[in-house]
Design an enzyme around this catalytic site. Structure first.
Site, PDB file in Angstrom:
ATOM      1  N   CYS B  51      38.508  47.965  37.794  1.00 31.00           N
ATOM      2  CA  CYS B  51      39.111  46.710  37.320  1.00 31.00           C
ATOM      3  C   CYS B  51      39.188  46.688  35.801  1.00 31.00           C
ATOM      4  CB  CYS B  51      38.283  45.520  37.820  1.00 31.00           C
ATOM      5  SG  CYS B  51      38.719  43.968  37.017  1.00 31.00           S
ATOM      6  N   CYS B  54      36.783  43.760  34.245  1.00 30.97           N
ATOM      7  CA  CYS B  54      35.327  43.722  34.361  1.00 30.97           C
ATOM      8  C   CYS B  54      34.679  44.113  33.023  1.00 30.97           C
ATOM      9  CB  CYS B  54      34.841  44.660  35.474  1.00 30.97           C
ATOM     10  SG  CYS B  54      34.891  43.904  37.127  1.00 30.97           S
ATOM     11  N   HIS B 113      33.318  39.841  39.229  1.00 27.11           N
ATOM     12  CA  HIS B 113      34.602  40.209  39.833  1.00 27.11           C
ATOM     13  C   HIS B 113      34.864  39.486  41.155  1.00 27.11           C
ATOM     14  CE1 HIS B 113      38.003  43.020  40.370  1.00 27.11           C
ATOM     15  NE2 HIS B 113      37.660  43.112  41.638  1.00 27.11           N
ATOM     16  N   ASN B 153      47.540  32.348  37.452  1.00 26.18           N
ATOM     17  CA  ASN B 153      48.144  32.779  38.712  1.00 26.18           C
ATOM     18  C   ASN B 153      47.013  33.298  39.573  1.00 26.18           C
ATOM     19  OD1 ASN B 153      50.831  32.299  37.924  1.00 26.18           O
ATOM     20  ND2 ASN B 153      50.907  34.266  36.854  1.00 26.18           N
ATOM     21  N   SER B 161      48.148  40.273  39.570  1.00 22.68           N
ATOM     22  CA  SER B 161      48.009  41.709  39.799  1.00 22.68           C
ATOM     23  C   SER B 161      46.553  42.162  39.800  1.00 22.68           C
ATOM     24  CB  SER B 161      48.822  42.483  38.755  1.00 22.68           C
ATOM     25  OG  SER B 161      48.573  41.980  37.465  1.00 22.68           O
ATOM     26  N   HIS B 164      40.300  39.802  39.723  1.00 25.06           N
ATOM     27  CA  HIS B 164      39.236  39.332  38.826  1.00 25.06           C
ATOM     28  C   HIS B 164      39.607  37.927  38.316  1.00 25.06           C
ATOM     29  CE1 HIS B 164      35.777  40.477  36.151  1.00 25.06           C
ATOM     30  NE2 HIS B 164      36.179  39.318  35.634  1.00 25.06           N
ATOM     31  N   HIS B 166      40.747  35.182  36.328  1.00 24.17           N
ATOM     32  CA  HIS B 166      41.282  35.100  34.959  1.00 24.17           C
ATOM     33  C   HIS B 166      42.525  34.235  34.904  1.00 24.17           C
ATOM     34  CE1 HIS B 166      44.143  38.039  36.579  1.00 24.17           C
ATOM     35  NE2 HIS B 166      44.901  37.856  35.511  1.00 24.17           N
ATOM     36  N   GLN B 168      45.765  32.888  31.806  1.00 26.35           N
ATOM     37  CA  GLN B 168      46.509  33.353  30.648  1.00 26.35           C
ATOM     38  C   GLN B 168      46.851  32.191  29.720  1.00 26.35           C
ATOM     39  OE1 GLN B 168      49.592  36.347  31.235  1.00 26.35           O
ATOM     40  NE2 GLN B 168      49.222  36.346  33.440  1.00 26.35           N
TER      41      GLN B 168
END
Ligand code: G1P
Ligand code: G1P
Lengths: 339, 339
Positions: B51, B54, B113, B153, B161, B164, B166, B168
């Site tokens: 990943c 990570c 993760h 997303n 994609s 993990h 996250h 933006q």
């Protein structure tokens, strides 16, 4: 050609909607580690006894489809809009709603379960165009119908629940958002310039020859300057026509040819039955003259790099604006090579 | 409650964008024969050596992530917007474009993760909110940044994609379409009524108690009257705040609680890690006062009936307007039962 548009982030203005698309050409090379779409390139039979659109089969509501030979139209068994729905109005401070009535139809393009428009000849597609004209003419006379949306969802990835070649017609009493925007932009331009916005745009594109996919006597197929979807395309009649009824027999055949060529090129692009939503935007059937309208058909295909990698319109796109990586000009080049 | 809204097709007005959504309650029972989404309910490890998000791992560009303990922010390696991009302008009759610059960041919510916001406590989420505030504060000072879009997303079906946890932050020099619409609607209302559009809407919803999912001291979580997605929800601060910087420490904790409760309810709904795009709409960071702005966070989840059946916004939705079957009021009832 303006090379800045191929190299640097920018936004382009959609003259038809008044909105912008963000273009990030430098990002086209980013690796894809996300979800891949399932594809089935498996050949379908010409007849499927479980298909509710095949000729002679029984639909969910018990009705039996006729043994149709080319095009078959019926009222949607699960219509989003109904003509006998109750009329009401909510006007409660910041809660605003109003009833909406309409008629939803399904149109089978061919009795052959295995086909799509890409496998049909221009004259076979012309029969579909005749059916669109016929439905439009009848619905337009209905005083409760002021707008008619003809569209097709093709492919499972576009929410199409049955692979049998078919499209839909949703007609209603008011103008939906997208049509309302295009109505306003075209009207403003017409009032100011006394000419068709899309006609003038077409003239400019034909001069430049940078975004034209193909041209026949009566139609131009191009990737609009402001395209959102990676391989979006638009079919525009050269003569300013407000709606599809204004086409004569030669026009409808040329239109069938335009649809045939673009759908065939799409299938070749990633060697798959290319998914898309397509739709025709045309003049409302209200009591206005609508001289400012120039009808056109758009294709919004989601695939980006291969049969399994699509563009996701999510996050930034939902909250900000549509975004694309590959430019309209690159997309045109790729499509032209497949003709 | 107005029962017509539960029984008949209608359209509802979105006071924040000025656009409409078509609602077809009678259609909720239509059978689904289309594409099903793949789900993976497989537990993820807390650390994945492949990943790129990570702690301690190397990203595609060779940079090594620090051994971060809670939240970690870095500049997007494949940014759609760049701050050093060339500035230019295209104003060629009907071809209009302008360069757009900006800064795109990625924000890891946790080094773990296996987690998502739904597995984090209100005070852990508060740390994410602190990071959003910090980034907003820094970007807001940049004279070339006039709008900051924070979003997430979540889930492969939303184009994410990497699983993990996250989100933006895309920041840019001009207002994107959606923000521009909300800016106009709020400004018009404020000029006319000298009060916050969203504040007045909140008061009305709190009176009615028909679309409220939950309420704490500082926030209301509700399904807006004009919701588009089947289980769309909105978090709104009770105090009129133009942006997230106006939150004090108690506010941020209460906000963390609101996020925690709605994301947990989502996961329970279809017993799956619930996919969505979420985003915060807040005042531009331009030179205007923006007294009319009332920030809010929205969740747009695509699932409709189960972990594998989503709502497709295609055909009619792309060419006409968004359309939904299950009403906002039904969605609220289902979500409230899961609290
Ligand atoms: O940046 P990511 O997560 O790789 O990409 C995802 O989010 C972006 C912003 O919403 C979209 O433009 C992409 O289509 C989507 O796949
Ligand atoms: O009517 P269908 O093909 O069953 O359904 C499809 O097209 C409709 C119109 O675009 C959409 O509202 C649905 O979400 C989609 O699945």
């Amino acid at each position: 050609m303006n090379t800045d548009l191929q190299d640097y982030s920018h936004k382009r203005f959609n003259i038809l909607t008044g909105e912008w698309v963000l273009v990030s050409p430098h990002r086209a090379k980013r690796p894809w580690q996300g979800q891949n779409e399932a594809i089935s390139n498996e050949a379908r039979p010409t007849y499927d006894k479980t298909c509710y659109l095949c000729a002679g089969n029984t639909r969910i509501n018990g009705e039996i489809n006729p043994k149709y030979k080319d095009v078959f139209v019926f009222t949607n068994d699960f219509a989003a809009l109904q003509s006998d729905s109750k009329s009401f109005n909510v006007n409660d401070r910041l809660l605003l709603a109003q009833s909406e009535t309409g008629i939803c139809k399904v149109i089978c393009f061919s009795p052959d379960h295995s086909k799509s428009l890409a496998h049909m000849s221009p004259s076979e597609i012309q029969k579909v165009v005749f059916a669109w004209q016929k439905e439009y003419a009848v619905l337009a006379k209905n005083p409760n119908i002021n707008y008619i949306q003809i569209f097709e969802n093709k492919g499972a990835v576009m929410g199409c629940s049955n692979p049998h070649p078919h499209g839909q017609i949703w007609s209603q009493s008011t103008l939906p958002n997208e049509v309302d925007k295009k109505n306003t932009q075209q009207l403003n331009y017409y009032n100011k310039n006394n000419s068709s916005l899309l006609g003038d745009y077409l003239a400019q594109e034909l001069e430049k020859q940078e975004r034209i996919i193909l041209e026949n006597d009566e139609f131009v197929v191009l990737v609009p300057f402001w395209a959102i979807w990676p391989f979006e395309a638009m079919i525009v009649p050269k003569k300013q026509q407000a709606n599809i009824l204004e086409m004569n027999d030669n026009d409808t055949l040329q239109y069938g040819e335009a649809i045939s060529v673009i759908t065939k090129a799409y299938d070749k692009l990633f060697n798959t039955s290319f998914p898309y939503s397509s739709g025709i935007h045309q003049a409302p059937t209200d009591s206005n003259e609508n001289k400012h309208w120039h009808w056109h058909m758009s294709f919004y295909p989601p695939l980006l790099r291969s049969a399994t990698v699509k563009k996701f319109m999510v996050g930034y796109e939902m909250f900000g604006s549509p975004q694309r990586d590959i430019t309209a000009e690159t997309a045109v080049k790729m499509l032209r090579e497949l003709l």
